[in-house]
Design a protein around this motif. Sequence first.
Motif, PDB file in Angstrom:
ATOM      1  N   THR A  36     -32.928 -21.096  -4.490  1.00  0.00           N
ATOM      2  CA  THR A  36     -31.891 -20.122  -5.041  1.00  0.00           C
ATOM      3  C   THR A  36     -30.678 -20.151  -4.021  1.00  0.00           C
ATOM      4  O   THR A  36     -29.530 -20.401  -4.492  1.00  0.00           O
ATOM      5  CB  THR A  36     -32.355 -18.833  -5.100  1.00  0.00           C
ATOM      6  OG1 THR A  36     -33.428 -18.560  -5.867  1.00  0.00           O
ATOM      7  CG2 THR A  36     -31.263 -17.834  -5.728  1.00  0.00           C
ATOM      8  N   ASN A  37     -31.013 -20.160  -2.821  1.00  0.00           N
ATOM      9  CA  ASN A  37     -29.910 -20.289  -1.753  1.00  0.00           C
ATOM     10  C   ASN A  37     -29.858 -21.687  -1.275  1.00  0.00           C
ATOM     11  O   ASN A  37     -30.995 -22.027  -0.475  1.00  0.00           O
ATOM     12  CB  ASN A  37     -30.260 -19.236  -0.727  1.00  0.00           C
ATOM     13  CG  ASN A  37     -28.900 -19.292   0.134  1.00  0.00           C
ATOM     14  OD1 ASN A  37     -28.115 -19.796   0.159  1.00  0.00           O
ATOM     15  ND2 ASN A  37     -29.090 -18.153   1.187  1.00  0.00           N
ATOM     16  N   LYS A  38     -28.719 -22.439  -1.584  1.00  0.00           N
ATOM     17  CA  LYS A  38     -28.871 -23.927  -0.753  1.00  0.00           C
ATOM     18  C   LYS A  38     -27.830 -23.953   0.219  1.00  0.00           C
ATOM     19  O   LYS A  38     -27.307 -25.114   0.535  1.00  0.00           O
ATOM     20  CB  LYS A  38     -28.360 -24.738  -1.892  1.00  0.00           C
ATOM     21  CG  LYS A  38     -29.666 -25.092  -2.890  1.00  0.00           C
ATOM     22  CD  LYS A  38     -29.330 -26.386  -4.031  1.00  0.00           C
ATOM     23  CE  LYS A  38     -30.455 -26.423  -4.846  1.00  0.00           C
ATOM     24  NZ  LYS A  38     -30.227 -27.648  -5.710  1.00  0.00           N
ATOM     25  N   GLN A  39     -27.789 -22.925   0.863  1.00  0.00           N
ATOM     26  CA  GLN A  39     -26.566 -22.732   1.914  1.00  0.00           C
ATOM     27  C   GLN A  39     -26.827 -23.970   2.966  1.00  0.00           C
ATOM     28  O   GLN A  39     -25.954 -24.530   3.543  1.00  0.00           O
ATOM     29  CB  GLN A  39     -26.303 -21.416   2.567  1.00  0.00           C
ATOM     30  CG  GLN A  39     -25.218 -21.375   3.509  1.00  0.00           C
ATOM     31  CD  GLN A  39     -23.789 -21.789   3.016  1.00  0.00           C
ATOM     32  OE1 GLN A  39     -23.620 -21.433   1.841  1.00  0.00           O
ATOM     33  NE2 GLN A  39     -23.027 -22.700   3.710  1.00  0.00           N
ATOM     34  N   ILE A  40     -27.919 -24.102   3.287  1.00  0.00           N
ATOM     35  CA  ILE A  40     -28.308 -24.749   4.409  1.00  0.00           C
ATOM     36  C   ILE A  40     -27.964 -26.226   4.396  1.00  0.00           C
ATOM     37  O   ILE A  40     -27.583 -27.007   5.312  1.00  0.00           O
ATOM     38  CB  ILE A  40     -29.814 -24.706   4.781  1.00  0.00           C
ATOM     39  CG1 ILE A  40     -30.151 -25.383   5.998  1.00  0.00           C
ATOM     40  CG2 ILE A  40     -30.672 -25.426   3.510  1.00  0.00           C
ATOM     41  CD1 ILE A  40     -31.676 -25.382   6.705  1.00  0.00           C
ATOM     42  N   PHE A  41     -27.908 -26.721   2.961  1.00  0.00           N
ATOM     43  CA  PHE A  41     -27.435 -28.087   2.802  1.00  0.00           C
ATOM     44  C   PHE A  41     -26.134 -28.320   3.037  1.00  0.00           C
ATOM     45  O   PHE A  41     -25.462 -29.345   3.501  1.00  0.00           O
ATOM     46  CB  PHE A  41     -27.926 -28.698   1.228  1.00  0.00           C
ATOM     47  CG  PHE A  41     -29.442 -28.397   1.051  1.00  0.00           C
ATOM     48  CD1 PHE A  41     -30.333 -29.272   1.433  1.00  0.00           C
ATOM     49  CD2 PHE A  41     -29.673 -27.268   0.198  1.00  0.00           C
ATOM     50  CE1 PHE A  41     -31.686 -29.164   1.203  1.00  0.00           C
ATOM     51  CE2 PHE A  41     -31.312 -27.207   0.016  1.00  0.00           C
ATOM     52  CZ  PHE A  41     -32.201 -28.101   0.729  1.00  0.00           C
ATOM     53  N   ASN A  42     -25.358 -27.264   2.571  1.00  0.00           N
ATOM     54  CA  ASN A  42     -23.714 -27.048   2.846  1.00  0.00           C
ATOM     55  C   ASN A  42     -23.461 -26.957   4.228  1.00  0.00           C
ATOM     56  O   ASN A  42     -22.778 -27.810   4.752  1.00  0.00           O
ATOM     57  CB  ASN A  42     -23.237 -25.912   2.156  1.00  0.00           C
ATOM     58  CG  ASN A  42     -23.336 -25.833   0.734  1.00  0.00           C
ATOM     59  OD1 ASN A  42     -23.529 -27.048  -0.220  1.00  0.00           O
ATOM     60  ND2 ASN A  42     -23.400 -24.924  -0.173  1.00  0.00           N
ATOM     61  N   THR A  43     -24.399 -26.466   5.107  1.00  0.00           N
ATOM     62  CA  THR A  43     -24.155 -26.394   6.476  1.00  0.00           C
ATOM     63  C   THR A  43     -24.529 -27.605   7.075  1.00  0.00           C
ATOM     64  O   THR A  43     -23.793 -28.167   7.972  1.00  0.00           O
ATOM     65  CB  THR A  43     -25.094 -25.437   7.066  1.00  0.00           C
ATOM     66  OG1 THR A  43     -24.818 -24.055   6.570  1.00  0.00           O
ATOM     67  CG2 THR A  43     -24.715 -25.201   8.543  1.00  0.00           C
ATOM     68  N   LEU A  44     -25.737 -28.408   6.749  1.00  0.00           N
ATOM     69  CA  LEU A  44     -26.027 -29.589   7.126  1.00  0.00           C
ATOM     70  C   LEU A  44     -24.782 -30.527   6.891  1.00  0.00           C
ATOM     71  O   LEU A  44     -24.511 -31.415   7.791  1.00  0.00           O
ATOM     72  CB  LEU A  44     -27.294 -29.920   6.324  1.00  0.00           C
ATOM     73  CG  LEU A  44     -27.689 -31.718   6.869  1.00  0.00           C
ATOM     74  CD1 LEU A  44     -27.949 -31.695   8.321  1.00  0.00           C
ATOM     75  CD2 LEU A  44     -28.852 -31.949   5.790  1.00  0.00           C
TER      76      LEU A  44
END
Length: 295
Positions: A36-44
């Motif tokens: 649901t939350n894919k923020q970690i991929f954007n941060t990466l």
Amino acid sequence: MKLKLYSFFLLFFFGIVHAQQLNCTVNVNSDQITLTNKQIFNTLEKSLSDFINKTDWTGIIFKQEEKINCSIYITVTAYDSNQFTATIQVQSSRPIYNSTYSSPILNFNDKEFSFKYNEFENLNFNPTNFESNLVSVIAFYSFVIIGMDADTFSKQGGSKYLETAQEVANVAVTGGYKGWGQADGNQNRFFLINDMLSNTFSQFREALYEYHFEGLDIMHNDLKSAKLKIKDAISTLGKINDTRPNAFITRVFFDAKSDEIVSVLSAGPSIDSKELIGKLNTISPINSSKWAEIK
């Protein structure tokens, strides 16, 4: 005297700040991951972009227009906590003299890319220590990109950068991740950098120089001579095939250049291409349908 010292340190400081060599677009694709939350991929993605583009890889100051254009596409196939399994596609290009055209230099798909990453962690490169597989793989390809680019401008011009890439690989193998070892397959990072630096495949780097600096870079002035130089470069590369048919490093060359070769050789004044097409079919039979398009 104080003013001179101040000017020196100011110049030194800003030299370090602006001594970046790569202009890299980074894309992290997480379509295969159901979260649901894919923020970690954007941060990466942002962390990698900052790491690649803000690191001084060589100590040489490049003007903005001199930076090497490249792209890194990471496709995440599995993710659990801080563990990532992915593939990484690395591409680079360099401008051709007196034109708006950029020629592809590297187009390599690395399928053995697993790493740990915690969101917002600092990415730091230390050439003598294994910090993480993520850092090592990115640093490795950064030096390969820079080394290959330098090879297109002067004979063996990228040696010190390719040697640094090999040093990165030698340190990274201690981390236990796949892709760095000879036993991990025959088309991985180990063989990529070893083949580039091996005397057995020296014609690969010779061809890079002949093809670009002696060929494409004179197209604005003499298209026919440029095409003949490109023909010579392909003949140079063909010497590898005489002793090592279907060599991995030869495939690396054509993965980047096959479409361009067809386009360049089909345009402008004609040259005798019958022998050349036969050589291309011998060196790279997998691209035979493309070679048939050369007019």
